[in-house]
Enzyme design. Sequence first.
Site, PDB file in Angstrom:
ATOM      1  N   ASP A  12       0.952  -1.017   0.026  1.00 42.43           N
ATOM      2  CA  ASP A  12       0.046  -0.013  -0.039  1.00 42.43           C
ATOM      3  C   ASP A  12       0.901   1.118  -0.104  1.00 42.43           C
ATOM      4  OD1 ASP A  12      -2.436   1.687   0.724  1.00 42.43           O
ATOM      5  OD2 ASP A  12      -1.409   1.744   2.666  1.00 42.43           O
TER       6      ASP A  12
ATOM      7  N   ASP B  75      -1.349  -0.635   6.203  1.00 44.37           N
ATOM      8  CA  ASP B  75      -1.574  -0.038   7.622  1.00 44.37           C
ATOM      9  C   ASP B  75      -2.998   0.335   7.873  1.00 44.37           C
ATOM     10  OD1 ASP B  75      -1.764   2.058   6.098  1.00 44.37           O
ATOM     11  OD2 ASP B  75      -0.838   3.434   7.632  1.00 44.37           O
TER      12      ASP B  75
END
Length: 744
Positions: free
Chosen positions: A434, A633
């Site tokens: 990500d 996250d």
Amino acid sequence: MMKTASSALSIQKQFPVLDMTCAACAVSVESILSGQPGVVSAAVNFATQNVQVEYMPAIITPASMKQALQSIGYDLVVEETAEAREEVEQIHLRRYDDLRRRTIWAVALAIPLGILGMFFMDLPYVEYILWALATPLVLWLGRSFFVNAWKQARHRSANMDTLVALSTGIAYIFSVFNTLFPEFWHSRGLHAHVYFEAAGIVIAFILLGKLLEERAKSNTSSAIKKLMGLQPKTVTIVHEGGHTMEIPVAQVNIGDVLLVKPGEKVPVDGTVQSGSSYVDESMLSGEPVPVPRGAGDRVLAGTINQKGSFQFRAEKVGGDTLLAQIIRMVQEAQGSKAPVQKLVDRIAGVFVPVVIGIALAAFGAWWIFGGENGLTQGLLALVTVLVIACPCALGLATPTAIMVGVGKGAEQGILIKDAESLELAHRIQAVVLDKTGTITAGKPAVEALLWAAGSESGEWKNVLFSLEKNSEHPLAEAVTTYLQDQATPVGLDNVESLTGKGIRAEYQGRKVFAGNRALMQENQLILAEALEQQAGVWENEAKTVIWFANHHEALAIAAIADPVKSDSIQAVQELQRMGIEVYLLTGDNRQTAAAVAAQVGIGQFRAEVLPADKDNFVQELQRQGKVVAMVGDGINDSQALARADVSIAMGKGSDIAMDVAKMTLMSSDLSKIPAAIRLSRHTVTTIRQNLFWAFIYNVIGIPVAAGVLFPINGFLLNPMIAGAAMALSSVSVVSNSLRLKWRK
């Protein structure tokens, strides 16, 4: 952790098991518990002496499980209090001390026994002296083997104690018979050999091996001990009126106000009420620089206060603190089973009966084909096979390596939830990253501030700082953070926020602006050519440009971006050097994604993706036959994290991402990912080495003990050497696992 199983709520808990002596015991405990109604699954870890049970509390209770195990000679500690944990620790210490005492006595008796048996068999009455030395060794110091073997036999089961009891018991009884009735053999033209020294020295070697094994196993769990050592035993509580007193940490309740003095450990999780200090959080985050903590900031149990002192309100106590959760996660991971261990368990389950069969076959073959000494040699072969064959090396091969691997990971700030992900990580072929919060810091920051010629002054910096301080836009905070050490606030009038454009105010009766290009054009402000050119460059690099102007012209531009973390480029390069494909996924626009990908050296990226798109992309890679790791996250990453073969959450991210992920990096350092993969590779290599040596030891040792070399070169293995080899096999496996601690 709650799970749904068979449409009923099940819970998963870990309990200490008492009285297990070998890997076959672990299999017995596992099969008994798994067979109980209401138990979904049970996994015993012989190295940690724990069992992880998933069960339905509506159908079975821990007390019932305890009863089931007690019926076959084991015990389960089901109480979850601190006192119960302390008692288990004391039991293990007492048993270790008892084992050490017995080993010292056994070695003291075995030395004269061995010397007499090997060099002084011509002395008068030597058989009786050997008998006198061997009796306490076998029947007193080795009594636990016979007691445990009898417990197993009563339940039609067998374990390592069965092998030791049979081998030493047969050798001892055979020697007593030959000492008391030598004429039985003399009348048949044979010499009445005694094997007291073999029985006694085997017991001594096995006790010594078990002692070394216990010491080595205690070293493998040093990571847990270090983590537990971060918890202070007492705390200073502040009562109403300000007076303080020291109380045990177990008595702290949510809402209590606690005082932390310089150099003390923070006892529980909470929020600072008053005072300030710097706190060393490296033991949790891995980041070495102490962080400032003042009123409103969160502090975590186990972190170390530096020079100041502060009071904070307890918010999470006992098992709810982050440190307690980390300890629990590491314990569960150390107690979990790698897929390869399931095969080893099946082998260990049938190992003892097969060995007894081989020993009896060797005895029969020697008796029938061994000539005049066939019976004696057959008994020796029976004893030697039973002594040398030990499932412990097999049983310890995987769990000790997993324990050390998980513990080493915890020390490096890599939390591994289960053995399966640790074993699987070495096969990762693709890593999906990500962008925000993973590759980048996840917080916008000013990368550069350019002033128009002749415009830079302390006064205009103060105006820009004050203007952005009045703005609620997230990018405004980046500007104020950048200027906070260079500027001081000044008074502004008629402050007005302009949605989607910026902010406007009056300074000393004249208008000032901060915002985007559209705000400048709308107010027909002059834009200097140098500022226009630089703004174009920054926009092409996917940076956001903030303009600052007075009533007449633009004075400055600021480039704002989510900066790439310093370790991201190195981490990506390292993954690529390891032969792993790296992909970037982001919900951000294509231009920003391309700029970040180029900066860190990622060739393949996808922009403007939704959470479901991330999940689909992971599936797409899996359909190509790749083992995929997903790193994220945020809540938006949780779907893809759940889908990936190995899921890794960044520790500064959302709780749900950390809950779903199989690994959690306690810091935001991306270089921990290649470190985790290297750790997995080293652990799997160690497991393979351990299993190879454990199998090869038995594959070679058992036939040699049975006497297959005798027709070729006349070699017969002495039971004493067999006992030493058996002890050495377990110790070598555990020692090999401990080498992991020092691998880079």
